[in-house]
Enzyme design. Structure first.
Site, short mmCIF file in Angstrom:
data_model
loop_
_atom_site.label_atom_id
_atom_site.label_comp_id
_atom_site.label_asym_id
_atom_site.label_seq_id
_atom_site.Cartn_x
_atom_site.Cartn_y
_atom_site.Cartn_z
N CYS A 1 -8.10 9.70 -2.97
CA CYS A 1 -8.64 9.44 -1.63
C CYS A 1 -7.92 8.27 -0.96
O CYS A 1 -7.68 8.29 0.25
CB CYS A 1 -10.13 9.17 -1.70
SG CYS A 1 -11.09 10.58 -2.29
N ASP A 2 -7.57 7.26 -1.73
CA ASP A 2 -6.78 6.15 -1.18
C ASP A 2 -5.43 6.65 -0.68
O ASP A 2 -5.00 6.32 0.44
CB ASP A 2 -6.56 5.08 -2.24
CG ASP A 2 -7.71 4.10 -2.34
OD1 ASP A 2 -8.32 3.79 -1.30
OD2 ASP A 2 -8.00 3.64 -3.45
#
Length: 424
Positions: free
Chosen positions: A172-173
């Site tokens: 997700c980062d």
């Protein structure tokens, strides 16, 4: 060496840890000059993160080294009047301001979007946050695993017995960082046409959901919630991880022809005529039985043999590698994906970092310098501000001239079109 697409673009990077630094690393690889603004004496939190305690203690942790090569580091305390004045000067000449604070933090520091536009109307201001700067969750803290859970990723990762599971890297980062880099590049193109900057609000939650493919689209279209299937592809069978004599291999026999070829090469042609496996939907319903039969057949030979034979016959197949094995593949060396730099924390030793996976006119762009030590470029602060301001003024003048020329061309075209219409 080709001219990089973002050569001349100046980025002020207030971010730390992963999503933001990953974004600015991609911009740097494409040619942008990135200046990290770090808290005096502390710097990016990632400087103290990684498996090597010594590097963490020295402020060059592995997490920092992985995505900060090619950047400059300047220490500024935005609560200090003199440092704020210098930051304002840098803003005047910047093309991009990137930050990943929680919603409202930069506003409370006196740098809300309106003030930033007053300082530099051409500025592309990009925020990366867990949930965006609006909505009921905008103030909530977020880390990668938090977003993985809220995006539903963990619910479809693992098997029915082991889910929910965290994906084994901070997806997700990095997805948020990639989406931000894409948005910034788009906004810079828009500014070339209009002379006006943009305010970009990137939500890691929304960016992650937008990349989840069938897991989201199948539910939105069919109303059927996705289920965890471990190492199997839910859209086809046989498609997933299988077991050869010496270990696992992935096979993607997603088409009828590929399924039949796989069965013949594996020495199990009887599976083709089995009514349980005759067509795609039936194979999905009887996936476990089909996989078991194929595993028995594939166990007769090593994975490398199957990979060669299946790929030659048009059935995608590959070994399942560890991360060290993956990084040592000749394919990556051929495309110059891994770069060796001098190690800022261990003089005389090499530091290996990865690129973007993009070739531009056949060239892989690599970082020109190692990751910076904290405050390594403090002495250049005023010269940076002066040089950036001069470049920004020149660019603004060119944009004004281009816009005027474009307006003249449009007027001439309109007049010509009107003349043609009158003659008609």
């Amino acid at each position: 060496m080709h001219v990089r697409p973002l050569d001349g673009i100046r980025v002020l990077d207030l971010t730390n840890v992963l999503a933001g630094p990953y974004c600015s690393y991609q911009l740097m690889l494409m040619g942008a000059e990135v200046v990290k603004i770090e808290r005096p004496g502390q710097g990016d939190l990632a400087r103290s993160l990684g498996p090597d305690a010594g590097l963490n203690r020295d402020g060059v942790g592995a997490s920092f080294l992985a995505q900060n090569a090619g950047k400059k580091s300047v220490e500024l305390d935005l609560k200090d009047a003199a440092d704020r004045a210098l930051f304002d000067d840098l803003l005047t000449g910047a093309d991009v301001l990137l930050e990943n604070f929680r919603a409202g933090v930069l506003d409370r520091m006196g740098y809300g979007a309106d003030r930033l536009a007053q300082i530099n109307e051409r500025l592309v201001y990009c925020s990366i946050s867990g949930f965006g700067h609006s909505g009921p969750m905008s103030d909530a803290p977020a880390y990668d695993q938090i977003v993985q859970g809220l995006a539903g990723m963990m619910s479809v990762t693992g098997t029915p017995q082991t889910a929910p599971q965290r994906i084994g890297f901070p997806v997700c980062d990095t997805t948020g960082g990639l989406m931000a880099a894409f948005a910034i590049s788009s906004a810079l193109l828009h500014r070339e046409r209009t002379g006006v900057g943009s305010r970009l609000d990137v939500s890691m939650l929304e960016a992650s959901l937008s990349t989840m493919g069938w897991a989201v689209s199948n539910y939105l279209v069919s109303g059927i919630p996705p289920q965890p299937l471990g190492d199997q592809n839910p859209t086809a069978a046989p498609s997933g991880t299988f077991h050869a004599l010496d270990g696992p291999l992935n096979i993607a026999a997603n088409q009828q022809r590929q399924f039949e070829t796989l069965c013949r090469l594996a020495g199990a042609p009887e599976l083709i005529a089995d009514p349980r496996f005759g067509e795609r939907e039936q194979r999905k319903l009887h996936r476990a039985e089909l996989n078991a039969a194929l595993d028995r057949a594939l166990a007769a030979r090593p994975a490398a043999d199957w990979v060669r034979e299946l790929n030659a016959a048009g059935v995608p197949a590959a070994r399942v590698l560890t991360v060290p094995q993956a990084l040592e593949q000749p394919q990556l060396e051929y495309r110059n994906f891994v770069t060796e730099l001098s190690h800022p924390g261990r003089p005389g030793q090499p530091l290996r970092v990865v690129g973007s996976g993009i070739l531009v006119d056949g060239e892989a762009f690599v970082p020109p310098t190692p990751p910076p030590l904290l405050g390594e470029h403090n002495a250049e602060r005023r010269e940076l501000a002066r040089r950036w301001a001069a470049s920004a003024a020149a660019a603004a003048g060119e944009t004004t001239a281009s816009a005027a020329a474009a307006a003249g061309e449009t007027t001439a075209s309109a007049a010509a079109a009107a003349g043609e219409a009158t003659a008609s």
